[in-house]
Design a protein around this motif. Sequence first.
Motif, PDB file in Angstrom:
ATOM      1  N   TYR A  51      40.792  38.898  37.845  1.00 50.27           N
ATOM      2  CA  TYR A  51      41.396  39.984  37.062  1.00 50.27           C
ATOM      3  C   TYR A  51      42.921  39.890  37.086  1.00 50.27           C
ATOM      4  CZ  TYR A  51      43.173  44.655  36.028  1.00 50.27           C
ATOM      5  OH  TYR A  51      43.895  45.706  35.518  1.00 50.27           O
ATOM      6  N   TYR A  52      43.495  39.682  38.278  1.00 48.05           N
ATOM      7  CA  TYR A  52      44.938  39.558  38.380  1.00 48.05           C
ATOM      8  C   TYR A  52      45.458  38.411  37.516  1.00 48.05           C
ATOM      9  CZ  TYR A  52      44.671  42.626  42.466  1.00 48.05           C
ATOM     10  OH  TYR A  52      44.455  43.676  43.312  1.00 48.05           O
ATOM     11  N   PHE A  53      44.757  37.284  37.598  1.00 48.23           N
ATOM     12  CA  PHE A  53      45.194  36.118  36.826  1.00 48.23           C
ATOM     13  C   PHE A  53      45.140  36.402  35.337  1.00 48.23           C
ATOM     14  CE2 PHE A  53      43.929  32.279  34.458  1.00 48.23           C
ATOM     15  CZ  PHE A  53      45.121  31.569  34.569  1.00 48.23           C
ATOM     16  N   MET A  54      44.025  36.983  34.858  1.00 50.10           N
ATOM     17  CA  MET A  54      43.881  37.233  33.429  1.00 50.10           C
ATOM     18  C   MET A  54      44.863  38.309  32.961  1.00 50.10           C
ATOM     19  SD  MET A  54      41.778  34.942  32.729  1.00 50.10           S
ATOM     20  CE  MET A  54      42.034  35.290  30.993  1.00 50.10           C
ATOM     21  N   ARG A  89      39.987  37.533  25.672  1.00 55.10           N
ATOM     22  CA  ARG A  89      38.556  37.602  25.974  1.00 55.10           C
ATOM     23  C   ARG A  89      38.314  37.663  27.484  1.00 55.10           C
ATOM     24  NH1 ARG A  89      36.323  32.791  21.969  1.00 55.10           N
ATOM     25  NH2 ARG A  89      36.328  34.000  20.001  1.00 55.10           N
ATOM     26  N   GLY A  90      38.979  36.763  28.192  1.00 55.39           N
ATOM     27  CA  GLY A  90      38.810  36.733  29.638  1.00 55.39           C
ATOM     28  C   GLY A  90      39.292  38.012  30.295  1.00 55.39           C
ATOM     29  N   PHE A  91      40.429  38.541  29.815  1.00 55.07           N
ATOM     30  CA  PHE A  91      40.964  39.758  30.406  1.00 55.07           C
ATOM     31  C   PHE A  91      40.042  40.945  30.160  1.00 55.07           C
ATOM     32  CE2 PHE A  91      43.611  43.629  29.895  1.00 55.07           C
ATOM     33  CZ  PHE A  91      43.866  43.824  31.244  1.00 55.07           C
ATOM     34  N   ALA A  95      38.470  42.894  33.179  1.00 56.12           N
ATOM     35  CA  ALA A  95      38.925  44.283  33.311  1.00 56.12           C
ATOM     36  C   ALA A  95      37.727  45.218  33.413  1.00 56.12           C
ATOM     37  CB  ALA A  95      39.799  44.678  32.128  1.00 56.12           C
ATOM     38  N   ILE A  96      36.719  44.986  32.598  1.00 53.02           N
ATOM     39  CA  ILE A  96      35.504  45.811  32.657  1.00 53.02           C
ATOM     40  C   ILE A  96      34.852  45.683  34.032  1.00 53.02           C
ATOM     41  CG2 ILE A  96      33.165  46.075  31.747  1.00 53.02           C
ATOM     42  CD1 ILE A  96      34.277  45.270  29.011  1.00 53.02           C
ATOM     43  N   ALA A  97      34.714  44.443  34.509  1.00 54.65           N
ATOM     44  CA  ALA A  97      34.079  44.217  35.814  1.00 54.65           C
ATOM     45  C   ALA A  97      34.908  44.842  36.936  1.00 54.65           C
ATOM     46  CB  ALA A  97      33.902  42.719  36.049  1.00 54.65           C
ATOM     47  N   HIS A  98      36.203  44.646  36.883  1.00 52.06           N
ATOM     48  CA  HIS A  98      37.091  45.155  37.941  1.00 52.06           C
ATOM     49  C   HIS A  98      37.062  46.682  38.001  1.00 52.06           C
ATOM     50  CE1 HIS A  98      40.611  45.537  40.506  1.00 52.06           C
ATOM     51  NE2 HIS A  98      41.176  46.300  39.588  1.00 52.06           N
ATOM     52  N   VAL A  99      37.222  47.324  36.852  1.00 52.15           N
ATOM     53  CA  VAL A  99      37.237  48.788  36.822  1.00 52.15           C
ATOM     54  C   VAL A  99      35.877  49.354  37.211  1.00 52.15           C
ATOM     55  CG1 VAL A  99      37.504  50.802  35.328  1.00 52.15           C
ATOM     56  CG2 VAL A  99      39.116  48.892  35.143  1.00 52.15           C
ATOM     57  N   PHE A 100      34.805  48.710  36.760  1.00 54.05           N
ATOM     58  CA  PHE A 100      33.459  49.164  37.129  1.00 54.05           C
ATOM     59  C   PHE A 100      33.289  49.157  38.647  1.00 54.05           C
ATOM     60  CE2 PHE A 100      29.141  48.098  38.422  1.00 54.05           C
ATOM     61  CZ  PHE A 100      28.420  49.157  37.855  1.00 54.05           C
ATOM     62  N   LEU A 101      33.678  48.066  39.286  1.00 48.10           N
ATOM     63  CA  LEU A 101      33.527  47.970  40.744  1.00 48.10           C
ATOM     64  C   LEU A 101      34.387  49.008  41.458  1.00 48.10           C
ATOM     65  CD1 LEU A 101      33.471  44.092  41.240  1.00 48.10           C
ATOM     66  CD2 LEU A 101      31.557  45.678  41.503  1.00 48.10           C
ATOM     67  N   GLY A 301      45.032  38.998  45.867  1.00 49.56           N
ATOM     68  CA  GLY A 301      43.703  39.571  45.758  1.00 49.56           C
ATOM     69  C   GLY A 301      43.177  40.104  47.070  1.00 49.56           C
ATOM     70  N   VAL A 302      43.600  39.496  48.170  1.00 40.77           N
ATOM     71  CA  VAL A 302      43.138  39.934  49.485  1.00 40.77           C
ATOM     72  C   VAL A 302      43.996  41.074  50.013  1.00 40.77           C
ATOM     73  CG1 VAL A 302      42.810  39.257  51.880  1.00 40.77           C
ATOM     74  CG2 VAL A 302      42.145  37.697  50.059  1.00 40.77           C
ATOM     75  N   PHE A 303      45.321  40.916  49.982  1.00 43.42           N
ATOM     76  CA  PHE A 303      46.133  41.880  50.715  1.00 43.42           C
ATOM     77  C   PHE A 303      46.274  43.214  49.985  1.00 43.42           C
ATOM     78  CE2 PHE A 303      49.764  41.509  48.074  1.00 43.42           C
ATOM     79  CZ  PHE A 303      50.822  42.229  48.595  1.00 43.42           C
TER      80      PHE A 303
END
Length: 430
Positions: A51-54, A89-91, A95-101, A301-303
Amino acid sequence: MQGMEGMSGSGALSGMEGMEDMPDMPGMEHEGMESGLSAEEFLRYAVRIVYYFMLLAASGLFLHANLTFINRSAVQQEMLNKWQLYAIRGFMLTAIAHVFLQINDLVTELGGGAEQWSSVLTETTSGRSWAAVLILSLAGFLVLKLPSAAKLLWSLLLLGAESFNGHPAAANERTYAIAADFIHLICASVWTAGIVLLLLLWFKDRKETGRFAERFASIVWLSLLVLIVSGSFMTWAILPSWRYLFHTAWGGFLIAKSAFVLVIVVVGFLLRLRVKRRELPKGSLLKLDGVLLAAVLIAAGVFTTLSPEPYSEPFKYHQMGEKLHYTLSVEPNAIGPNTVTFTVWLPEASGEPQSVELLLQEQGKTGKQSVQVELKKLDLEAEFAFPGFTETNYRATGVDLDSVGDWLAEIVITTKDGESIAREVPFDNR
């Protein structure tokens, strides 16, 4: 050097208005990651990193359409159109996956059901930020067909929405921290997309790589400089003490990420030398830049899932006696600044104390100077009523515990009659 701190993580929870005593989200620890990752935790980290990358790639490609690709060749135009579509497309998907989680974890921890999703999205700062990100991800397909100025506006709106998530949104100087985060994200997206474009052009057309590298070199140094300055400002705004950098997993990842940024600066300098000599960028340096970019994104992504403050349990000690009751508390009881509260109950005939002195001494280090706590009397209503006793409250803020270990609180209470009462209370701030 904060790197990409503004991107949402556990710090986003601090933006949840009206939701107090919120537990940590799954997979997020105060001390750091556990030794082994479950498949579910691995998925969260993977989605977060992609997500960060996209996010940076999509916004950065649109920004480069206004910065380095203004007078672009047919080859560059074709490539830009192609990869902007792929990036949108990738973003959108990530974004959907990230916000859902994020929302699913939050609602689950709060013990709510599906009906609470709308409340999170509409009634919280982080929820509104996530909603804006989702709307803008869908709008990106329409923006693809609009002029470059519209793409610039879309990128700024997207990065602005993202800046309301993360630790800066919880800083004491919230407005300044969010503004710095916004600027930080702009520079990060320009840098990220620039590296991606260099790599794509290298594999497609080496001459076009040289032309783009020359234009990119003119802005990348300013971008990196502002990236470092804004990141440093956010770190200062977030951390109550610089010592947290060396006593938290958050600080460890930040230091590692900053080291990667320094190496990137060196690689960028070497690439710039070749550009100034009008030589093609060296493929090995470009690939190294790509690897370092991946390392920075993984660290981010980790910190961002970690707390910038060390894990600690507040210390509270209460002692009853025939002629004296007292309570001592230290919060958060961690390295760095703390708030010390002392409450004493003396017989009504003695009245309030003439003075209270408090020293904190690290045990096992006799040569080390004690920390003198400047207690100030508080005018508060009695918290606990002990018949026949008078309650007096004191507090000190910003009491600096400069190391982790065993401590001893030395208390001297002087009554109005001049009698001195000494007490010692051991505690540790591990």
